[in-house]
Design an enzyme around this catalytic site. Structure first.
Site, PDB file in Angstrom:
ATOM      1  N   ASP A 187       0.855  -1.155   0.134  1.00 51.17           N
ATOM      2  CA  ASP A 187       0.075   0.000  -0.085  1.00 51.17           C
ATOM      3  C   ASP A 187       0.954   1.265  -0.141  1.00 51.17           C
ATOM      4  OD1 ASP A 187      -2.098   1.537   0.201  1.00 51.17           O
ATOM      5  OD2 ASP A 187      -2.671   1.233   2.064  1.00 51.17           O
ATOM      6  N   ASP A 206      -6.381  -9.398   6.733  1.00 51.75           N
ATOM      7  CA  ASP A 206      -7.184  -9.467   8.040  1.00 51.75           C
ATOM      8  C   ASP A 206      -7.887  -8.025   7.945  1.00 51.75           C
ATOM      9  OD1 ASP A 206      -4.701  -7.871   8.662  1.00 51.75           O
ATOM     10  OD2 ASP A 206      -5.561  -7.633  10.576  1.00 51.75           O
ATOM     11  N   ARG A 262      -8.462 -14.022   7.923  1.00 53.64           N
ATOM     12  CA  ARG A 262      -7.131 -14.285   7.242  1.00 53.64           C
ATOM     13  C   ARG A 262      -7.377 -15.835   6.589  1.00 53.64           C
ATOM     14  NH1 ARG A 262      -2.967 -10.710   8.710  1.00 53.64           N
ATOM     15  NH2 ARG A 262      -2.884 -10.087  10.956  1.00 53.64           N
TER      16      ARG A 262
HETATM   17  P1  IMP Z   1       2.206  -0.534   3.856  1.00 60.77           P
HETATM   18  O1  IMP Z   1       3.367  -0.276   4.642  1.00 60.77           O
HETATM   19  O2  IMP Z   1       1.288   0.721   3.862  1.00 60.77           O
HETATM   20  O3  IMP Z   1       2.577  -0.841   2.310  1.00 60.77           O
HETATM   21  O4  IMP Z   1       1.485  -1.491   4.564  1.00 60.77           O
HETATM   22  C1  IMP Z   1       1.285  -2.898   4.005  1.00 60.77           C
HETATM   23  C2  IMP Z   1       0.538  -3.622   4.828  1.00 60.77           C
HETATM   24  O5  IMP Z   1      -0.614  -3.200   5.285  1.00 60.77           O
HETATM   25  C3  IMP Z   1       0.517  -4.959   4.249  1.00 60.77           C
HETATM   26  O6  IMP Z   1       1.524  -5.998   4.459  1.00 60.77           O
HETATM   27  C4  IMP Z   1      -0.895  -5.595   4.998  1.00 60.77           C
HETATM   28  O7  IMP Z   1      -0.269  -6.138   5.995  1.00 60.77           O
HETATM   29  C5  IMP Z   1      -1.529  -4.382   5.441  1.00 60.77           C
HETATM   30  N1  IMP Z   1      -2.517  -3.882   4.285  1.00 60.77           N
HETATM   31  C6  IMP Z   1      -2.409  -3.080   3.285  1.00 60.77           C
HETATM   32  N2  IMP Z   1      -3.593  -3.016   2.613  1.00 60.77           N
HETATM   33  C7  IMP Z   1      -4.430  -3.902   3.056  1.00 60.77           C
HETATM   34  C8  IMP Z   1      -5.779  -4.295   2.828  1.00 60.77           C
HETATM   35  O8  IMP Z   1      -6.340  -4.068   1.851  1.00 60.77           O
HETATM   36  N3  IMP Z   1      -6.128  -5.525   3.645  1.00 60.77           N
HETATM   37  C9  IMP Z   1      -5.371  -5.963   4.644  1.00 60.77           C
HETATM   38  N4  IMP Z   1      -4.426  -5.527   5.097  1.00 60.77           N
HETATM   39  C10 IMP Z   1      -3.768  -4.644   4.389  1.00 60.77           C
END
Ligand code: IMP
Ligand code: MG
Length: 188
Positions: free
Chosen positions: A114, A170, A176
């Protein structure tokens, strides 16, 4: 799915979960990624580093599609301190690497990217350990709110900007174990 939904808080009604990908589609993406890795690392050593908790299920499926590679598996668990939508929060590691990656090929296995903050911190952490090569795989990519320049080297599927639940992903720790993937439609 009906039974699984009972675990979510009551404010999340049935109609707020919309089917997005079924388990067959996810399996096809996973098999294809495994095949790519089998070809690129044929006969070589490779350490898969799964990012807990989300990628536990994807990592388990992926590793069984990787053939003719001298494969070992490790897991890490980054944790975002402070609000996750703020780019200045610190990333700590609840669980660090448990193998020596110096001089080895390393493939980070993530379920979804994300903002990219967790992966950015993890990439820096692993680089400090001086691997021979470091690549990133993600099953899904949501590039819309990226606050880092992280890009996956291997990607299953770019998806729309939805919050997904199922197949390792989750909602407040539940969901999950759901085989298909749903997205959460917020009440209008
Ligand atoms: P980032 O550091 O913002 O890229 O976060 C990524 C992490 O956030 C992923 O590994 C997931 O654990 C969680 N995450 C991001 N998007 C989602 C989603 O749509 N559903 C569930 N978990 C998410
Ligand atoms: Mg994750």
């Amino acid at each position: 799915m009906e039974k699984d939904l009972k675990k979510f808080s009551q404010r999340l009604a049935r109609q707020q979960f919309v089917k997005y990908l079924d388990s067959d589609e996810i399996e096809t993406l996973t098999a294809s990624l495994g095949h790519t890795i089998s070809q690129e690392f044929e006969g070589q050593e490779l350490i898969l580093v799964g990012v807990l908790k989300g990628s536990a299920i994807f990592t388990a499926d992926l590793c069984r599609h990787i053939k003719n590679v001298r494969l070992t598996i490790d897991f890490v668990q980054p944790q975002s301190m402070g609000r996750s939508d703020k780019s200045q929060g610190t990333i700590l590691f609840n669980k660090d690497l448990s193998v020596d990656v110096r001089g080895k090929n390393v493939l980070i296995v993530e379920e979804i990217i994300d903002s990219g903050r967790a992966l950015d911190a993890l990439q820096q952490r692993i680089r400090m350990a001086d691997p021979k090569s470091l690549k990133i795989m993600s099953l899904f990519d949501k590039p819309y709110r990226r606050t880092t320049d992280i890009q996956p080297d291997y990607l299953g599927k770019k998806i729309e900007d939805h919050f997904l639940v199922g197949h390792g992903l989750d909602l407040e720790e539940f969901g999950r174990n759901i085989e298909d993937i749903y997205y959460l439609k917020y009440p209008q």
